[in-house]
Design a protein around this motif. Sequence first.
Motif, short mmCIF file in Angstrom:
data_model
loop_
_atom_site.label_atom_id
_atom_site.label_comp_id
_atom_site.label_asym_id
_atom_site.label_seq_id
_atom_site.Cartn_x
_atom_site.Cartn_y
_atom_site.Cartn_z
N LEU A 243 0.83 -1.21 0.00
CA LEU A 243 0.00 0.00 0.00
C LEU A 243 0.86 1.25 0.00
CD1 LEU A 243 -2.99 -0.42 2.44
CD2 LEU A 243 -3.05 0.41 0.11
N TRP B 21 -13.11 -0.30 1.23
CA TRP B 21 -12.12 0.72 0.95
C TRP B 21 -11.14 0.27 -0.13
CZ3 TRP B 21 -11.94 4.12 5.67
CH2 TRP B 21 -11.64 5.42 5.29
N TRP C 100 -6.97 12.14 -1.23
CA TRP C 100 -7.80 10.98 -0.95
C TRP C 100 -6.96 9.71 -0.95
CZ3 TRP C 100 -9.06 6.59 -3.76
CH2 TRP C 100 -10.08 5.81 -3.22
N LEU C 101 -5.99 9.62 -1.87
CA LEU C 101 -5.14 8.43 -1.94
C LEU C 101 -4.40 8.22 -0.64
CD1 LEU C 101 -3.72 6.22 -3.74
CD2 LEU C 101 -1.95 7.92 -4.15
N TRP C 102 -3.78 9.30 -0.10
CA TRP C 102 -3.01 9.14 1.13
C TRP C 102 -3.92 8.92 2.33
CZ3 TRP C 102 1.69 7.63 1.58
CH2 TRP C 102 2.55 7.82 0.50
N PHE C 103 -5.09 9.55 2.28
CA PHE C 103 -6.03 9.31 3.36
C PHE C 103 -6.45 7.85 3.37
CE2 PHE C 103 -9.15 10.02 6.41
CZ PHE C 103 -10.33 9.45 5.99
N THR C 104 -6.77 7.34 2.16
CA THR C 104 -7.14 5.92 2.04
C THR C 104 -6.01 5.02 2.51
OG1 THR C 104 -8.50 6.42 0.15
CG2 THR C 104 -7.83 4.15 0.39
N THR C 105 -4.78 5.37 2.10
CA THR C 105 -3.64 4.55 2.50
C THR C 105 -3.54 4.51 4.02
OG1 THR C 105 -2.50 5.20 0.49
CG2 THR C 105 -1.16 4.23 2.22
#
Lengths: 352, 150, 142
Positions: A243, B21, C100-105
């Motif tokens: 990730l 998610w 959003w990508l980093w928040f999701t990560t």
Amino acid sequence: MSRVGAWFEKRLGTSGIIGFLSHKEVPQHEHTIWYYTGSAVLLFLAIQIVTGIMLALYYQPTIEGANASVARIMTEVPYGWALRSVHSWSATFMIAIVFVHMLSIALLKSYRAPRELTWFTGVVLLALSLAFGFTGYLLPWDDLSLAATKVGTDLPKALPVVGAWVTKLMRGGEDVAGDTLTRFFIVHVCVLPLTLLAFLGGHLFLIQRHGISLPLRAERKNETPPSLPFWPNFVLREGMVWLVLFAALLTIAIFFAPSLGPAADLLAPAPAGIKPEWYFLFLFQTLKLFPANILGIPGETIGVALISLAAAFLFFLPLIDSRPAEKRGRVMTAVVAAFIVYALAMSAWSLL
Amino acid sequence: MRIPDSLFTRRRFLGALIGGWLLALAAAVLSPLRKFIIPPYREPDEVTLPLADYASLGVGEVKPFAWGIKPGFLRKTADGAYLALVGVCTHLDCNVTWLPERSKFFCACHEGWYDENGRNIAGPPPKPLRRLETAVEADNLVVRKPGFVR
Amino acid sequence: MSRSRRALILLGVWLVGGLAALTAGVAAQSPGTLAPRPVPKQELRVPGTPSANPASQEDRLAPGSPPASPVSKQERRTEALRPAPQTIREKWGIRVFLAWLWFTTGALLYLLRRLVRESDRVHGLGYATPEPTPRKKGEPRF
């Protein structure tokens, strides 16, 4: 087992493999962190294959079409610039992690018996990854690609007997031209992927066959360190690493997207400040060290010979370091460490 | 542990959260790919041709022109106006040809026939050839999609 | 804070995140990429050759770089192509997507950490430990 599962089991008999994987264990010690490098390589390889196929939907491997098609990808095709950037950066990440993976194995001496074949296949995989980088670099056919390929394909000439022929084989003739582009393309998208997958299959099979290696000290003392089940504990941890790597790749690709120079002109002089991709810098600098002639032999020939010797040393390392626990083993570790320092120093020097 | 009155366990809830998610992340990454794989080519809305090339056409004569990457045909009608047709067969997209001796358009793929106004008269084509609007502006002959206003 | 309250907050945040992702996907799409290109007159292009007209790259060059070469397929591009967002919409679309990508990560890392802790705990208790693969005497366990 479900009915569908039972149907496949009767015909494929995969429960043996699944059973094996579910019992696989990963030892836990201070060097466990290096175990993550292998799967990281696989992550970037998968990204390369997917983005590579996407790019190949629009790329045209001819002198007239190559640069224009890449320009089209970057300007007209939706998200084309981002996809090209991901492909380019993922190549860098993959080769970097391949180096880290190999060096960690070398320093931990995981190549010792019975894992010599795993090491051999691994060195071949490193060479294939570098070949991917070299062939892919020509494909945009801009001024930098042309110059880099001219230099790179000129090097085999320094080899005795077969040198000139090898250069002609790589270039599809005496000079870098349209035939070079076509064959570099087919090597990059067909020959190298098939070869890589074959060696990768062998590499992965050997790893499962021998299990994860233990550090030398633990094996000598016959200790059994605590272990984690591969599934799900270790795989979940690997997922976390993936990730972070994936997000980092996307971010860097978006902010540092590569540009595209004007189409290569076969008659134009080489652009100023030309240098190869970072993973070839130390070789480039090494060759620059040799004078034009040493005792009548071209300096380049000696340079290529020395580099070949070093590559052979790297390949046969498990056989050379046959007694890793003794003094010889420590000498070998020092040699490997010296290699690392040399490569880093040469790369830094070439950038000055 | 599943409390008797709850719909699902905390474990399954968290699992659904992670799965959801991950799916969202996958969708965010895959949707640009979906856009990528179909390149944006659109037919032109209008094409401008030099009138001089077509002024010499006699009544009933047909001359081809380029409608983007498709063939088009211009025919001078009896009242001096121009009729523009897209020369792509409405059956299965083959390019048609004009046969002057028969005054018909012919599609070789499955022997479809169109009359001089593009109406499908014989063979498999289900619809007439697509018609485009024409206009003469100064030295130019402009061919445009019906209804397109610049 | 109770676990259920935390989980509910996570759910709410996830929904918001999903909406943000949708907005990002819409916003990051530049109308420039999909706008029809002016077709040069009388150009019967052979299907298969790149339809890239050098002039069509003009709205993609980085701000500040010289304008594209004139409308002629024979003109060679003399400047490097530097990809960069062209409109405000694109710029903000990229920022929203990355945020959003980093928040999701981060969120996925947090959730995966809980899963890892859980599976470690289960392993430590000896539950669901797979039977070790039968090995001959002296063979390494791994």
